[in-house]
Scaffold this motif. Structure first.
Motif, PDB file in Angstrom:
ATOM      1  N   LEU A   1       0.844  -1.188   0.000  1.00 51.67           N
ATOM      2  CA  LEU A   1       0.000   0.000   0.000  1.00 51.67           C
ATOM      3  C   LEU A   1       0.884   1.244   0.000  1.00 51.67           C
ATOM      4  CD1 LEU A   1      -2.690  -1.069   2.640  1.00 51.67           C
ATOM      5  CD2 LEU A   1      -2.907  -1.116   0.144  1.00 51.67           C
ATOM      6  N   LYS A   2       0.393   2.288  -0.644  1.00 51.70           N
ATOM      7  CA  LYS A   2       1.194   3.506  -0.798  1.00 51.70           C
ATOM      8  C   LYS A   2       0.555   4.661  -0.041  1.00 51.70           C
ATOM      9  CE  LYS A   2       2.844   1.991  -5.328  1.00 51.70           C
ATOM     10  NZ  LYS A   2       2.817   2.240  -6.791  1.00 51.70           N
ATOM     11  N   GLY A   3       1.409   5.403   0.644  1.00 53.55           N
ATOM     12  CA  GLY A   3       0.949   6.517   1.444  1.00 53.55           C
ATOM     13  C   GLY A   3       1.630   6.479   2.795  1.00 53.55           C
ATOM     14  N   THR A   4       0.988   7.062   3.783  1.00 50.99           N
ATOM     15  CA  THR A   4       1.520   7.042   5.153  1.00 50.99           C
ATOM     16  C   THR A   4       1.039   5.756   5.810  1.00 50.99           C
ATOM     17  OG1 THR A   4       1.329   9.454   5.173  1.00 50.99           O
ATOM     18  CG2 THR A   4       1.714   8.372   7.286  1.00 50.99           C
ATOM     19  N   ILE A   5       1.756   4.665   5.546  1.00 49.80           N
ATOM     20  CA  ILE A   5       1.332   3.326   5.962  1.00 49.80           C
ATOM     21  C   ILE A   5       2.248   2.824   7.072  1.00 49.80           C
ATOM     22  CG2 ILE A   5       0.751   0.995   5.208  1.00 49.80           C
ATOM     23  CD1 ILE A   5      -0.756   3.175   3.656  1.00 49.80           C
ATOM     24  N   THR A   6       1.662   2.378   8.175  1.00 49.30           N
ATOM     25  CA  THR A   6       2.407   1.772   9.277  1.00 49.30           C
ATOM     26  C   THR A   6       1.918   0.342   9.448  1.00 49.30           C
ATOM     27  OG1 THR A   6       2.522   3.931  10.384  1.00 49.30           O
ATOM     28  CG2 THR A   6       3.019   1.981  11.719  1.00 49.30           C
ATOM     29  N   VAL A   7       2.841  -0.614   9.387  1.00 43.50           N
ATOM     30  CA  VAL A   7       2.503  -2.032   9.534  1.00 43.50           C
ATOM     31  C   VAL A   7       3.181  -2.550  10.798  1.00 43.50           C
ATOM     32  CG1 VAL A   7       2.527  -4.315   8.454  1.00 43.50           C
ATOM     33  CG2 VAL A   7       2.384  -2.253   7.019  1.00 43.50           C
ATOM     34  N   VAL A   8       2.406  -3.098  11.724  1.00 43.88           N
ATOM     35  CA  VAL A   8       2.944  -3.513  13.019  1.00 43.88           C
ATOM     36  C   VAL A   8       2.556  -4.963  13.310  1.00 43.88           C
ATOM     37  CG1 VAL A   8       3.000  -3.062  15.506  1.00 43.88           C
ATOM     38  CG2 VAL A   8       2.824  -1.150  13.900  1.00 43.88           C
ATOM     39  N   GLU A   9       3.556  -5.733  13.710  1.00 49.01           N
ATOM     40  CA  GLU A   9       3.353  -7.128  14.116  1.00 49.01           C
ATOM     41  C   GLU A   9       3.090  -7.182  15.615  1.00 49.01           C
ATOM     42  OE1 GLU A   9       6.052 -10.375  12.603  1.00 49.01           O
ATOM     43  OE2 GLU A   9       6.719 -10.318  14.698  1.00 49.01           O
ATOM     44  N   ILE A  10       2.085  -7.941  16.013  1.00 44.59           N
ATOM     45  CA  ILE A  10       1.731  -8.102  17.427  1.00 44.59           C
ATOM     46  C   ILE A  10       2.091  -9.523  17.859  1.00 44.59           C
ATOM     47  CG2 ILE A  10      -0.111  -8.045  19.132  1.00 44.59           C
ATOM     48  CD1 ILE A  10       0.497  -5.298  17.925  1.00 44.59           C
ATOM     49  N   LYS A  11       3.054  -9.620  18.750  1.00 43.26           N
ATOM     50  CA  LYS A  11       3.518 -10.938  19.187  1.00 43.26           C
ATOM     51  C   LYS A  11       2.413 -11.699  19.903  1.00 43.26           C
ATOM     52  CE  LYS A  11       7.405 -13.176  21.520  1.00 43.26           C
ATOM     53  NZ  LYS A  11       8.646 -12.961  22.316  1.00 43.26           N
ATOM     54  N   LYS A  12       2.176 -12.927  19.449  1.00 35.84           N
ATOM     55  CA  LYS A  12       1.198 -13.853  20.041  1.00 35.84           C
ATOM     56  C   LYS A  12      -0.242 -13.340  19.944  1.00 35.84           C
ATOM     57  CE  LYS A  12       4.401 -16.146  23.216  1.00 35.84           C
ATOM     58  NZ  LYS A  12       4.642 -16.570  24.615  1.00 35.84           N
ATOM     59  N   GLY A  13      -0.506 -12.495  18.954  1.00 33.29           N
ATOM     60  CA  GLY A  13      -1.863 -11.999  18.772  1.00 33.29           C
ATOM     61  C   GLY A  13      -2.764 -13.020  18.097  1.00 33.29           C
ATOM     62  N   LEU A  14      -4.039 -13.020  18.458  1.00 34.73           N
ATOM     63  CA  LEU A  14      -5.028 -13.853  17.775  1.00 34.73           C
ATOM     64  C   LEU A  14      -5.450 -13.184  16.468  1.00 34.73           C
ATOM     65  CD1 LEU A  14      -7.400 -15.054  20.651  1.00 34.73           C
ATOM     66  CD2 LEU A  14      -5.271 -16.076  19.845  1.00 34.73           C
ATOM     67  N   HIS A  15      -6.286 -13.891  15.696  1.00 42.58           N
ATOM     68  CA  HIS A  15      -6.776 -13.311  14.442  1.00 42.58           C
ATOM     69  C   HIS A  15      -7.462 -11.975  14.706  1.00 42.58           C
ATOM     70  CE1 HIS A  15      -8.452 -12.816  10.533  1.00 42.58           C
ATOM     71  NE2 HIS A  15      -9.690 -12.998  10.943  1.00 42.58           N
ATOM     72  N   ASP A  16      -8.405 -11.957  15.648  1.00 44.59           N
ATOM     73  CA  ASP A  16      -8.950 -10.676  16.106  1.00 44.59           C
ATOM     74  C   ASP A  16      -8.067 -10.243  17.262  1.00 44.59           C
ATOM     75  OD1 ASP A  16     -10.325  -8.490  17.015  1.00 44.59           O
ATOM     76  OD2 ASP A  16     -12.311  -9.414  16.811  1.00 44.59           O
TER      77      ASP A  16
END
Length: 327
Positions: A284-299
């Protein structure tokens, strides 16, 4: 083209969640199944605020995430959520659950909800979606660049790709989606999700009480038209890519590949492949922040308490950085 639906002078009524939650029924012209409604749920802050979030749930889902709403309220945001047509509070007896033929059908309730939110004196509005709702809101944002009705986008494990093997994704799904244009009412087996459901429901291994009628562990059969709708929207955001507003995409650190219950279901995404989410979020293009959440569930906001607290910290830090700066 979206059909403009005039806003009606309806009143909110108390919602089943209690504690000041209210709901409003939105009415639309009939579709191929007949009468259509959607439901707007709200929880307002105790202090006057001109900031709001509009949340869109995922597939086989509806809005019940009360803790999330109250967290937004505590941070000064009026909280709104949609139960989309043919889901949860909006499901009518003559309908098939989740039966749409294009995700643009949801534009009617999203647009009307955003208009109402603005009329209720909210001038900074964030769109937020989980899973299929993340795809719906991303697709909506990509199709409504420069809209004055929303100003940011948050995706919680958005459904940017089918969690299937390479052959099935690249050859079978396109064929099924093509057939869905012409035979939308053919039904195929739903997506197995029983173990994921058990990982979050209070009667099994989770801590959340919700309706198993509106969010069953085993997904009912789905129409081919729904596969077409999802596939078409996924292709659309890959083609357009530009979102045009600050965007936060959150996903788990781990994909759960097992089919039968194990403790791994409480520490990873058992519905989507996190590598797919990362791949398409980072395109995706723009002001995009992608963050991984350790041990997170689908929701992610239904994860264990320490994990969801980490989710909220990332979420509100991002909001404060992008929207609530003081000079």
């Amino acid at each position: 083209m979206r059909q403009e639906v005039p806003l009606k002078n309806s009143s909110y009524i108390p919602d089943l969640l209690g504690d000041g939650f209210e709901r409003l029924t939105l009415e639309f012209p009939p579709d191929y199944e007949g009468e259509v409604i959607a439901t707007l749920i709200r929880s307002t802050t105790h202090k006057t605020s001109e900031k709001a979030v509009l949340y869109v749930h995922g597939f086989n889902d509806y809005f019940f995430q009360k803790e999330m709403a109250l967290n937004f309220n505590d941070h000064g945001y009026n909280f709104y959520a949609l139960d989309l047509r043919k889901y949860g509070r909006s499901y009518l007896k003559h309908q098939k659950f989740n039966n749409v033929r294009a995700l643009s059908e949801y534009d009617e309730e999203i647009h009307q909800a955003l208009q109402l939110i603005k009329l209720e004196n909210n001038h900074q509005v964030l769109l937020m979606g989980h899973s299929a709702g993340g795809l719906i809101t991303t697709n909506y944002a990509a199709n409504h660049l420069h809209s004055t009705l929303f100003h940011g986008l948050i995706g919680n494990s958005p459904f940017y790709e089918f969690n299937l093997g390479h052959f099935t994704r690249t050859l079978v799904v396109p064929v099924v989606a093509f057939l869905g244009h012409y035979f939308p009412n053919i039904r195929i087996s739903g997506i197995p999700s029983g173990s994921y459901g058990k990982s979050i429901h209070a009667e099994s291994h989770g801590e959340w009480a919700y309706s198993l009628t509106w969010k069953p562990h085993e997904v009912p059969k789905i129409n081919l038209g729904f596969i077409t709708a999802i596939y078409t929207a996924q292709k659309n955001i890959r083609r357009k890519q530009v979102i045009g507003i600050p965007t936060l995409i959150l996903h788990s650190s781990t994909t759960v590949h097992e089919k039968n219950w194990s403790e791994k279901f409480q520490e990873g995404d058992a519905v989507l492949n996190v590598d797919h989410i990362k791949k398409y979020a980072n395109k995706l293009k723009g002001t995009i922040t992608v963050v991984e959440i350790k041990k997170g569930l689908h929701d992610l906001i239904l994860s264990k308490k320490p994990v969801r607290e980490a989710v909220y910290k990332v979420l509100f830090d991002w909001i404060n950085t992008n929207f609530n700066r003081t000079h």
